[in-house]
Motif scaffolding. Sequence first.
Motif, PDB file in Angstrom:
ATOM      1  N   ALA A  89       0.823  -1.202   0.000  1.00 57.28           N
ATOM      2  CA  ALA A  89       0.000   0.000   0.000  1.00 57.28           C
ATOM      3  C   ALA A  89       0.861   1.257   0.000  1.00 57.28           C
ATOM      4  O   ALA A  89       0.592   2.211  -0.743  1.00 57.28           O
ATOM      5  CB  ALA A  89      -0.937  -0.007   1.202  1.00 57.28           C
ATOM      6  N   GLU A  90       1.910   1.278   0.811  1.00 58.98           N
ATOM      7  CA  GLU A  90       2.745   2.485   0.877  1.00 58.98           C
ATOM      8  C   GLU A  90       3.534   2.696  -0.403  1.00 58.98           C
ATOM      9  O   GLU A  90       3.693   3.840  -0.861  1.00 58.98           O
ATOM     10  CB  GLU A  90       3.661   2.406   2.096  1.00 58.98           C
ATOM     11  CG  GLU A  90       2.882   2.541   3.405  1.00 58.98           C
ATOM     12  CD  GLU A  90       3.754   2.674   4.628  1.00 58.98           C
ATOM     13  OE1 GLU A  90       3.295   3.309   5.590  1.00 58.98           O
ATOM     14  OE2 GLU A  90       4.888   2.137   4.635  1.00 58.98           O
ATOM     15  N   GLN A  91       4.014   1.630  -1.012  1.00 64.96           N
ATOM     16  CA  GLN A  91       4.706   1.783  -2.293  1.00 64.96           C
ATOM     17  C   GLN A  91       3.781   2.390  -3.346  1.00 64.96           C
ATOM     18  O   GLN A  91       4.155   3.329  -4.060  1.00 64.96           O
ATOM     19  CB  GLN A  91       5.222   0.432  -2.787  1.00 64.96           C
ATOM     20  CG  GLN A  91       6.456  -0.077  -2.071  1.00 64.96           C
ATOM     21  CD  GLN A  91       6.924  -1.393  -2.634  1.00 64.96           C
ATOM     22  OE1 GLN A  91       6.147  -2.173  -3.191  1.00 64.96           O
ATOM     23  NE2 GLN A  91       8.214  -1.678  -2.494  1.00 64.96           N
ATOM     24  N   MET A  92       2.570   1.861  -3.442  1.00 61.57           N
ATOM     25  CA  MET A  92       1.645   2.340  -4.467  1.00 61.57           C
ATOM     26  C   MET A  92       1.189   3.775  -4.188  1.00 61.57           C
ATOM     27  O   MET A  92       1.003   4.573  -5.107  1.00 61.57           O
ATOM     28  CB  MET A  92       0.439   1.399  -4.556  1.00 61.57           C
ATOM     29  CG  MET A  92       0.751  -0.011  -5.030  1.00 61.57           C
ATOM     30  SD  MET A  92       1.584  -0.057  -6.645  1.00 61.57           S
ATOM     31  CE  MET A  92       3.255  -0.519  -6.145  1.00 61.57           C
ATOM     32  N   LYS A  93       1.042   4.125  -2.923  1.00 64.73           N
ATOM     33  CA  LYS A  93       0.614   5.482  -2.588  1.00 64.73           C
ATOM     34  C   LYS A  93       1.731   6.500  -2.837  1.00 64.73           C
ATOM     35  O   LYS A  93       1.468   7.617  -3.284  1.00 64.73           O
ATOM     36  CB  LYS A  93       0.129   5.536  -1.136  1.00 64.73           C
ATOM     37  CG  LYS A  93      -1.167   4.742  -0.933  1.00 64.73           C
ATOM     38  CD  LYS A  93      -1.588   4.678   0.515  1.00 64.73           C
ATOM     39  CE  LYS A  93      -2.334   5.923   0.953  1.00 64.73           C
ATOM     40  NZ  LYS A  93      -2.915   5.762   2.306  1.00 64.73           N
ATOM     41  N   VAL A  94       2.961   6.123  -2.558  1.00 66.06           N
ATOM     42  CA  VAL A  94       4.081   7.012  -2.873  1.00 66.06           C
ATOM     43  C   VAL A  94       4.157   7.254  -4.379  1.00 66.06           C
ATOM     44  O   VAL A  94       4.322   8.388  -4.840  1.00 66.06           O
ATOM     45  CB  VAL A  94       5.413   6.433  -2.348  1.00 66.06           C
ATOM     46  CG1 VAL A  94       6.608   7.172  -2.951  1.00 66.06           C
ATOM     47  CG2 VAL A  94       5.462   6.516  -0.825  1.00 66.06           C
ATOM     48  N   LEU A  95       4.024   6.177  -5.158  1.00 67.33           N
ATOM     49  CA  LEU A  95       4.041   6.324  -6.614  1.00 67.33           C
ATOM     50  C   LEU A  95       2.915   7.238  -7.083  1.00 67.33           C
ATOM     51  O   LEU A  95       3.107   8.080  -7.976  1.00 67.33           O
ATOM     52  CB  LEU A  95       3.925   4.945  -7.279  1.00 67.33           C
ATOM     53  CG  LEU A  95       5.149   4.036  -7.160  1.00 67.33           C
ATOM     54  CD1 LEU A  95       4.810   2.626  -7.632  1.00 67.33           C
ATOM     55  CD2 LEU A  95       6.318   4.600  -7.940  1.00 67.33           C
ATOM     56  N   SER A  96       1.745   7.094  -6.476  1.00 67.82           N
ATOM     57  CA  SER A  96       0.608   7.916  -6.875  1.00 67.82           C
ATOM     58  C   SER A  96       0.815   9.379  -6.488  1.00 67.82           C
ATOM     59  O   SER A  96       0.351  10.280  -7.184  1.00 67.82           O
ATOM     60  CB  SER A  96      -0.673   7.375  -6.236  1.00 67.82           C
ATOM     61  OG  SER A  96      -1.813   7.923  -6.857  1.00 67.82           O
ATOM     62  N   ALA A  97       1.513   9.613  -5.396  1.00 66.65           N
ATOM     63  CA  ALA A  97       1.831  10.992  -5.013  1.00 66.65           C
ATOM     64  C   ALA A  97       2.823  11.621  -5.991  1.00 66.65           C
ATOM     65  O   ALA A  97       2.771  12.827  -6.267  1.00 66.65           O
ATOM     66  CB  ALA A  97       2.395  11.023  -3.598  1.00 66.65           C
ATOM     67  N   LEU A  98       3.714  10.797  -6.529  1.00 67.56           N
ATOM     68  CA  LEU A  98       4.710  11.296  -7.486  1.00 67.56           C
ATOM     69  C   LEU A  98       4.122  11.516  -8.873  1.00 67.56           C
ATOM     70  O   LEU A  98       4.564  12.409  -9.610  1.00 67.56           O
ATOM     71  CB  LEU A  98       5.871  10.300  -7.570  1.00 67.56           C
ATOM     72  CG  LEU A  98       6.750  10.173  -6.318  1.00 67.56           C
ATOM     73  CD1 LEU A  98       7.703   8.993  -6.460  1.00 67.56           C
ATOM     74  CD2 LEU A  98       7.528  11.462  -6.085  1.00 67.56           C
ATOM     75  N   ALA A  99       3.149  10.696  -9.243  1.00 60.73           N
ATOM     76  CA  ALA A  99       2.524  10.805 -10.572  1.00 60.73           C
ATOM     77  C   ALA A  99       1.012  10.732 -10.395  1.00 60.73           C
ATOM     78  O   ALA A  99       0.392   9.712 -10.722  1.00 60.73           O
ATOM     79  CB  ALA A  99       3.023   9.705 -11.496  1.00 60.73           C
ATOM     80  N   PRO A 100       0.385  11.772  -9.873  1.00 65.94           N
ATOM     81  CA  PRO A 100      -1.049  11.727  -9.540  1.00 65.94           C
ATOM     82  C   PRO A 100      -1.920  11.384 -10.746  1.00 65.94           C
ATOM     83  O   PRO A 100      -1.749  11.931 -11.829  1.00 65.94           O
ATOM     84  CB  PRO A 100      -1.336  13.156  -9.058  1.00 65.94           C
ATOM     85  CG  PRO A 100      -0.004  13.701  -8.636  1.00 65.94           C
ATOM     86  CD  PRO A 100       0.990  13.077  -9.558  1.00 65.94           C
ATOM     87  N   GLY A 101      -2.834  10.429 -10.536  1.00 62.05           N
ATOM     88  CA  GLY A 101      -3.777  10.058 -11.573  1.00 62.05           C
ATOM     89  C   GLY A 101      -3.205   9.205 -12.677  1.00 62.05           C
ATOM     90  O   GLY A 101      -3.886   8.956 -13.680  1.00 62.05           O
ATOM     91  N   ARG A 102      -1.974   8.691 -12.489  1.00 68.43           N
ATOM     92  CA  ARG A 102      -1.347   7.920 -13.571  1.00 68.43           C
ATOM     93  C   ARG A 102      -0.845   6.558 -13.121  1.00 68.43           C
ATOM     94  O   ARG A 102      -0.207   5.848 -13.901  1.00 68.43           O
ATOM     95  CB  ARG A 102      -0.176   8.706 -14.173  1.00 68.43           C
ATOM     96  CG  ARG A 102      -0.575   9.977 -14.921  1.00 68.43           C
ATOM     97  CD  ARG A 102       0.662  10.683 -15.463  1.00 68.43           C
ATOM     98  NE  ARG A 102       1.455   9.784 -16.268  1.00 68.43           N
ATOM     99  CZ  ARG A 102       2.784   9.850 -16.355  1.00 68.43           C
ATOM    100  NH1 ARG A 102       3.465  10.742 -15.669  1.00 68.43           N
ATOM    101  NH2 ARG A 102       3.446   8.994 -17.118  1.00 68.43           N
ATOM    102  N   ILE A 103      -1.115   6.161 -11.885  1.00 69.55           N
ATOM    103  CA  ILE A 103      -0.546   4.926 -11.354  1.00 69.55           C
ATOM    104  C   ILE A 103      -1.607   3.834 -11.227  1.00 69.55           C
ATOM    105  O   ILE A 103      -2.674   4.042 -10.655  1.00 69.55           O
ATOM    106  CB  ILE A 103       0.114   5.165  -9.982  1.00 69.55           C
ATOM    107  CG1 ILE A 103       1.225   6.201 -10.102  1.00 69.55           C
ATOM    108  CG2 ILE A 103       0.650   3.853  -9.413  1.00 69.55           C
ATOM    109  CD1 ILE A 103       2.351   5.828 -11.051  1.00 69.55           C
TER     110      ILE A 103
END
Length: 336
Positions: A89-103
């Motif tokens: 969950a934390e890996q995916m949320k960090v990625l989503s914070a870096l590329a919002p709406g694209r993960i």
Amino acid sequence: MTITLGVQDLMPRHEDVSTEQAFHETLALAQYVDQLGYRRIWFSEHHNTNSVLSSAPELMVAHVAGITHQIRVGVGGIMVMHYAALKVAEQMKVLSALAPGRIDFGMGRAPGGDTVATDLLAQGHPDLRDDQYHKIETILQLITDQPISVAHHHKAIAIPTDLNHWPEPWLLGASGQSVRFAAEQGLAYSFATFFGIHYDPAIYQIYREHFQSSVFFQAPRVSACYGVICAEDTETVNWLARPVELQRLQRYHYEESGYVSPNHARYLAISPDDQSIIADYYHRRVMIKGTPDQVADILKDEAEKYQLDEILIYSPIADIELRRQNYKLIMDAMKE
């Protein structure tokens, strides 16, 4: 019927291509299919194999999201049996914070490797593997900042919290066993047709009939991934497809050693029995090859037959320029 196209990349290991070059070519391909208008590109998770290089998809997603602009980038998938729900969950949320709406994060229940790799990833304690469906539920609760239903851990949070864009969750399937769970959890469902496992086509209807809306999806969304080789003429198609056919036979006979070059492959004989195996793959559309019009006709027929919202294309072509051309030819033909 409008069909959205995406790319699945296992990062095939080709003869005469160095590991570093293969990674560089993957990054360049991601940028190219972004420009072509593909909806998403996913990286797989495989371990202890000589045929593909994609062992850490979350790292590929982080890098590719940073060098592309519009395309969605995802793990397709992450094998949840190997990891703690909080870490996923934390890996995916960090990625989503870096590329919002694209993960995207596609979750798979398979090991993604042989028993040796699975045992190593379990740190020698395979008996401690947990209920994967329950783990997926926990991951989703952590993604959405909800209290989790794990005893004594209901106060756990997955950082970062309060995201404006959650990563988009998909459940991956290769046999149809998990389709009912995907529907009831309100997840998108992606079927790996190219794996070649025999399945009941009714899975797509089962998914749609049992789908329950969720905070992620209000309506069902289903995709299927096909192995496709496309070129402008039949001679080139057959030349490019030969290494792929040989590699599929290696997998069938449990003898994986990677993809040979097309020039090498043309001199390797295929027995009549193996030829019938390959013919069956094409008959079942596990593998697809042809000119642009031929490929488009097959993909459109599959989309209509199973009411697919998206089709993912996996094209393990050795030459990077011909691989790029393959994706352009498919995109252009599907628009017609």
